[in-house]
Structures are given as C-alpha cells and as structure tokens.
Enzyme design. Structure first.
Site, short mmCIF file in Angstrom:
data_model
loop_
_atom_site.label_atom_id
_atom_site.label_comp_id
_atom_site.label_asym_id
_atom_site.label_seq_id
_atom_site.Cartn_x
_atom_site.Cartn_y
_atom_site.Cartn_z
N CYS A 50 0.83 -1.21 0.00
CA CYS A 50 0.00 0.00 0.00
C CYS A 50 0.86 1.26 0.00
O CYS A 50 0.48 2.27 -0.60
CB CYS A 50 -0.90 0.02 1.23
SG CYS A 50 -2.11 -1.30 1.28
N ARG A 52 4.39 1.48 -0.65
CA ARG A 52 5.64 1.55 -1.42
C ARG A 52 5.62 0.57 -2.59
O ARG A 52 4.97 -0.47 -2.55
CB ARG A 52 6.85 1.28 -0.53
CG ARG A 52 7.02 -0.16 -0.11
CD ARG A 52 8.27 -0.35 0.76
NE ARG A 52 8.16 0.41 2.00
CZ ARG A 52 8.95 1.45 2.30
NH1 ARG A 52 9.91 1.83 1.46
NH2 ARG A 52 8.81 2.09 3.43
N GLN A 121 4.27 -5.90 9.96
CA GLN A 121 3.62 -6.43 8.77
C GLN A 121 4.55 -6.43 7.55
O GLN A 121 4.52 -7.34 6.73
CB GLN A 121 2.38 -5.59 8.48
CG GLN A 121 1.43 -6.18 7.46
CD GLN A 121 0.19 -5.33 7.31
OE1 GLN A 121 0.02 -4.32 7.99
NE2 GLN A 121 -0.68 -5.72 6.41
N GLY A 203 -7.64 -10.23 3.27
CA GLY A 203 -6.20 -10.41 3.30
C GLY A 203 -5.60 -10.16 4.67
O GLY A 203 -6.31 -10.06 5.68
N GLU A 204 -4.28 -10.02 4.70
CA GLU A 204 -3.56 -9.87 5.97
C GLU A 204 -3.96 -8.60 6.71
O GLU A 204 -4.12 -8.61 7.94
CB GLU A 204 -2.05 -9.87 5.69
CG GLU A 204 -1.20 -9.86 6.93
CD GLU A 204 0.29 -9.90 6.62
OE1 GLU A 204 1.08 -9.87 7.58
OE2 GLU A 204 0.66 -9.97 5.43
N THR A 205 -4.14 -7.49 5.98
CA THR A 205 -4.50 -6.24 6.64
C THR A 205 -5.87 -6.34 7.30
O THR A 205 -6.05 -5.90 8.44
CB THR A 205 -4.49 -5.08 5.62
OG1 THR A 205 -3.19 -4.97 5.05
CG2 THR A 205 -4.84 -3.77 6.30
#
Length: 433
Positions: A50, A52, A121, A203-205
């Site tokens: 998100c 970079r 993360q 997802g992971e977030t």
C-alpha cells in the site's frame, strides 16, 4: 554498481501515483520476464505494498563507468511498464546502490521506513516478494536462477530484521496501518461495541483489523470478499466465538446500508465502492454518521465519497497524524535498530566485495599452488640427484619468491603509471611496508 533499488513510497509520492505504479501479480511476472529478456539485470525482487513500490535489481556486469547509464535504463523501464510520465516519476523516485541499497532494504524489512515506525507487517511482505521471485526463477530455470548476491542480501535482511525485533523494543506494541484505522474509528465514535462494522477484503490487513476490533469488544462485525471461501478461512483463523457475517461483493450494497464503519483493503485494480452506492446506503440509514477508512492501494472507494453528508472518508495518506504519535514512542528503539542495521549491512557489503573477486582470488591462489608444487618437485628431484641441500633450498626460495611477486609487481607498476594512489596505498597497507 551491482545492486540497485529504485522506488517510491508514502514519503515521496501521493496515493494517486502509488496506485499507478503498484504491481499486480500478473504485472510482476511480466516485469521479471522483461528484466531478464532485456538483460537489465540478472535477477530482481519486486516489493509492492500500500505504501511503497520498490524494485531490487542485481547486475554484476555493471561497473563504475556505466552505472549511471544502467540507472537511467532502469528508471525508463519503470516508467514504461507502468505507462507513467518519466518526469513525474523522477520527481518522486529514489534510488540507492550497493551498501546504501542493502541498508535501505534492511531498514524497510525492520519497519524503520514504514508509515508506522516498527510495524511488523512489512517483514512478511518483503518475504513474500522474495519468495515470489524465487518461485519465478525456479519455474523458469532456462533463464537462470536468482543470483547468489541478491539471494544472500535478502537472507541477511531477514536475519537482521529478526535481530532488531529480538534486541530492541521496537516491536513491543502491535502497531500497523490496520491498528491506525481502528484507532481512528475509536476517536470518531465513543464506543465500537454496538456499532455495525463492515470489512471489505480478506487479506492480511483485514485480518489485523479484525483482531484489533474483536479485542475492543465489537459485536456487529461483517466481512465482504470476492470469494466466500477466503472470508470463511479468515473467520476460522480468528478463532473467535463472536458471530461474524460473511457475504460476497455482489451483496456489498446491502452491507453498506447496515454499516456504521467501513474499513476496506482489497487488491482490486478498480473502485469497488462508488459514491452512488454510498449515497443510496446513506439515504436508507437516514444519514447517520458513517466512517469509511480506505487503506487499499489502488483505492477501493471513490475519491468524492467524503463529500456526502455525514460520511467521514479517510485514505492511507490521512492516517499520518495518528501514526505520528506511534513514531514518537519508538524513536529511542529505532536508534538502537539503526546501529544493528549499520553493522549488518556493512557485514553484507564486505561479503559482497569479497564475493565479487572470489574467482580472481581463487585463481591467484591456485596459480601460486601450482608454482609451489612445480618448484618443490624440481627441488626434490635435485636432492635425489645428490645436489647440495643448502644450494637447492636457496634456489627454491629464490625462484618461489620471484615467481610469486611477479604478478603483484606488475600490478603495482600499472597503478603507478595510472596514478592510482588509493590502490597503491591499499596495497602497501596490505603488505605492511
């Protein structure tokens, strides 16, 4: 220059530009293929999150005399593959090489360059990026495996990030973009317990967001995702007794009509939640306050959503103030982490320098060994023939010295003629005279 990183991040570019240069899985594979086919690099790793987009490249054939040309070629390729204006990209692009590149990667993986200082993360995202490249080169072994140098850099980085976590307090608090989103929700609403919260994505977030919300006693939680099976797996991973509704994106409008808070983070390349969809939901909700936190890149929510009455719309860029507080709390730990990274990156760079000339060193040693064995064999033969022992040993030592110093002497003469004072000083220091 052998190792290069170039990219943009939340510090250098707006979310709008970051959206343009984000790598989907399909584009990542295309990029790795192009990099190899055009001989831009031997191998590469592409990190796209998100906040970079960075490309790490290794090309051992690039020397000091043409490193700028190589850099320009890499930047042009970066602009071309994303179809963005070169000058617009250059104004936001950063690049590092060799020691600085290795230090940058270690800082990124350790969370020192993240939006939230020290967030854990990113390490998983760096590992995933490396694994995707490793799998690509394994499946396409006809074009070559991942280079030893790049592989060694990432393995060293993972070990360094682990050391930072172990030896400093930088990871003690569970902070991330997900945590910041939940903090924002708690600031706007007095309590989250009795609110209806819709999470879009699985997802992971979104997993991290879910865990934060459940810890704060949220009762009305729902998850919408393109595939129900992935949402079901997420609910299983959460291991909660709390009932969580799940539904597919084609029922998104129904979910919005019940939601007080919407937190979205998908990998969709297009807007999922339009202004019109939110307006319809707000009409049904009689314009009760609705918080929308869009932490996806590219964005999931239409930009003008915040213009709707009673809608509070935030993107990743808007989380900066919340995150700043966490940064201040972690500054002391980050200084210790920087010291560790300085040590580890210097250690890697020393290995890189030795590795680059390992063939030269090995060949020189093998040549010296051949000379030694040849002269020794002749000396032993002379002794067997009854020649004087002292004379044989004198001749052996004289010839051995002469042959072993021949190449270094020639190298010194070349440096003298070229005016290479740094090389001569290094050589004289090595031989201590």
């Amino acid at each position: 220059m052998t190792i290069l990183v170039l990219g943009i991040n939340h510090k250098t570019a707006s979310v709008a530009l970051r959206e343009k240069v984000a790598f989907s899985d399909e584009k990542r594979l295309l990029a790795l293929k192009q990099i190899k086919q055009t001989q831009l690099a031997e191998s590469a790793v592409i990190l796209s999150t998100c906040n970079r987009t960075e490309v790490y490249l290794h090309n051992k054939n690039v020397g000091p005399q043409n490193d700028e040309v190589w850099l320009d070629s890499c930047v042009q390729w970066f602009a071309d593959i994303h179809q963005v204006d070169l000058e617009e990209l250059k104004s936001c692009l950063y690049s590092q090489q060799n020691l600085q590149a290795s230090r940058h990667l270690m800082r990124v993986a350790s969370g020192l360059d993240s939006l939230i200082l020290g967030e854990p993360q990113i390490l998983g995202q760096v590992k995933q990026a490396y694994q995707m490249s490793e799998e690509y080169y394994s499946l396409h072994s006809d074009i070559g495996m991942m280079s030893t140098e790049l592989s060694r850099l990432f393995q060293k980085t993972f070990a360094t990030a682990k050391r930072v976590r172990t030896e400093t307090h930088i990871g003690e608090s569970a902070v991330s973009v997900a945590y910041a989103a939940c903090s924002l929700a708690r600031q706007i609403f007095d309590s989250l317990r009795n609110l209806n919260i819709l999470l879009v994505g699985a997802g992971e977030t979104i997993e991290l967001v879910s865990r934060h919300l459940l810890r704060h006693g949220v009762n009305g939680l729902a998850i919408a995702n393109r595939t129900l099976s992935r949402a079901e797996k997420l609910v299983e991973k959460l291991e909660t007794t709390q009932k969580i509704d799940i539904f597919s994106l084609d029922r998104l409008s129904e979910g919005l009509k019940r939601a007080d808070i919407v937190i979205t983070s998908t990998g969709s390349p297009h807007v999922l939640i339009s202004r019109n969809l939110i307006e319809q939901a707000q009409q049904m909700r009689h314009y009760k306050p609705m918080l929308i936190v869009d932490i996806a890149v590219p964005r999931d929510v239409e930009e003008s959503a915040g213009e709707i009455e009673s809608v509070y719309h935030y993107t990743v860029d808007d989380l900066h103030n919340i995150i700043q507080y966490n940064i201040n709390q972690r500054e002391q730990a980050s200084q210790q982490a920087e010291h560790i990274i300085q040590q580890e990156s210097a250690d890697f760079f020393e290995w890189l320098k030795v590795h680059q000339f390992s063939n030269l060193i090995r060949n020189y040693r093998e040549s010296a060994e051949i000379i030694r064995q040849d002269l020794l064999e002749k000396a032993l033969q002379a002794l067997q023939n009854g020649e004087n022992t002292e004379q044989v040993l004198q001749e052996l030592s004289h010839k051995l010295t002469k042959k072993l110093i021949h190449q270094p002497t020639q190298a010194m003469q070349t440096m003298v003629k070229a005016g290479n004072t740094e090389g001569l000083q290094a050589f004289s220091h090595a031989v201590k005279f």
